[in-house]
Design a protein around this motif. Structure first.
Motif, short mmCIF file in Angstrom:
data_model
loop_
_atom_site.label_atom_id
_atom_site.label_comp_id
_atom_site.label_asym_id
_atom_site.label_seq_id
_atom_site.Cartn_x
_atom_site.Cartn_y
_atom_site.Cartn_z
N GLN A 1 0.85 -1.19 0.00
CA GLN A 1 0.00 0.00 0.00
C GLN A 1 0.88 1.24 0.00
O GLN A 1 1.95 1.24 0.62
N ASN A 2 0.44 2.27 -0.69
CA ASN A 2 1.12 3.56 -0.58
C ASN A 2 0.09 4.67 -0.76
O ASN A 2 -0.94 4.49 -1.39
N GLY A 3 0.41 5.80 -0.15
CA GLY A 3 -0.50 6.93 -0.23
C GLY A 3 -0.19 7.95 0.84
O GLY A 3 0.87 7.93 1.48
N VAL A 4 -1.14 8.83 1.05
CA VAL A 4 -1.00 9.94 2.00
C VAL A 4 -1.92 9.68 3.19
O VAL A 4 -3.06 9.24 3.02
N GLY A 5 -1.42 9.94 4.39
CA GLY A 5 -2.23 9.81 5.58
C GLY A 5 -2.97 11.10 5.90
O GLY A 5 -2.76 12.14 5.27
N ASP A 6 -3.86 11.03 6.87
CA ASP A 6 -4.56 12.23 7.33
C ASP A 6 -3.57 13.22 7.94
O ASP A 6 -2.59 12.82 8.57
N ALA A 7 -3.84 14.51 7.78
CA ALA A 7 -2.96 15.55 8.30
C ALA A 7 -3.43 15.99 9.69
O ALA A 7 -4.63 15.99 9.98
#
Length: 273
Positions: free
Chosen positions: A110-116
């Motif tokens: 999995q790859n991506g952006v997490g919550d800020a």
């Protein structure tokens, strides 16, 4: 920044530490001590009046049942704003960029952006004995599908520290509760606690450690990391920067999420006034 490598070993870490030690000795020669010492002191203070753009890279190995690995690059700019002559507001954003292998299942990636997480600390400009700041923290559900809680959250945050004779000792805490979002996802009630200690020499080199404790109250689970680091302040042309590196030790986590070990590398771009 670091790229996940399943063949990464302690000899490799020793090589990075040697190169980092060389960079510290190089710092002694090329950067004015007074400037370096002052910047290092401000960097040890999370609410200093200094614009900085840290890129903090964490690479962890041996995670869970499938012995997975995870790389998390935290982009976390810090911008102070003068409210008046007696009060500053220091804004801070933490945005994680994540790539992981064999964590959720064998052969899975999995790859991506997490919550800020966005924080704003209101801090007196003339704190003499104890430096402190308080304000709100916001959870922004902007993460990609694999790494989002799909909840908007809010809560308080605070930091307090004391600086003396090259030492910085303090702690940061926030508590966030979800107040809106996708009702099919579990509500958020999460605390983050980070005690820290740093010692800086006049050259701008430093040694320190922090502990990062994340507590999920809904699931009754904690994740605790210990992060010792070596750091140095130098200049790349006209751009002032700080480098830091060190191992990471996962002291506590659920079995499915616990890692054997990891390492941290940080580059901070500095924009002093």
């Amino acid at each position: 920044m670091a790229i996940l490598n399943h063949n990464f070993s302690f000899p490799t870490m020793k090589k990075y530490l040697f190169l980092f030690a060389f960079s510290i000795s190089f710092t002694f020669q090329v950067f004015a001590q007074d400037d370096a010492a002052e910047l290092a002191k401000k960097l040890a203070n999370p609410i200093a009046s200094l614009i900085s753009v840290p890129f903090q890279n964490n690479t962890d190995y041996g995670i869970g049942t499938f012995r997975g690995s995870r790389n998390t690059l935290n982009f976390q700019p810090v911008v102070p704003v003068a409210i008046n002559e007696n009060l500053n507001m220091i804004t801070r954003v933490v945005l994680p960029i994540i790539t992981q292998y064999n964590v959720t299942g064998e052969g899975q990636k999995q790859n991506g952006v997490g919550d800020a997480v966005m924080s704003a600390f209101f801090s007196p400009t003339n704190s003499k004995k104890l430096t402190w700041g308080v304000g709100p923290a916001l959870l922004l559900p902007i993460g990609s599908q694999d790494f989002t809680a799909k909840k908007f959250g809010v809560g308080p945050t605070a930091v307090a520290l004391k600086q003396f004779n090259g030492w910085t000792v303090g702690g940061l805490i926030n508590q966030i509760w979800s107040i809106a979002g996708d009702e099919s996802h579990t509500d958020v009630s999460q605390m983050f606690l980070q005690p820290f200690v740093v010692y800086n020499w006049k050259s701008g080199a430093g040694v320190g450690a922090n502990m990062e404790w994340t507590r999920n109250w809904k699931a009754s689970r904690s994740v605790v990391w210990l992060n010792p680091t070596l750091s140095a302040v130098t200049a790349m042309g006209k751009q002032k920067v700080q480098f830091a590196i060190g191992p990471r030790f996962n002291l506590a986590a659920p079995d499915a999420a616990k890692a054997d070990w990891g390492w941290r590398a940080v580059i901070v771009l500095l924009f002093p006034k």
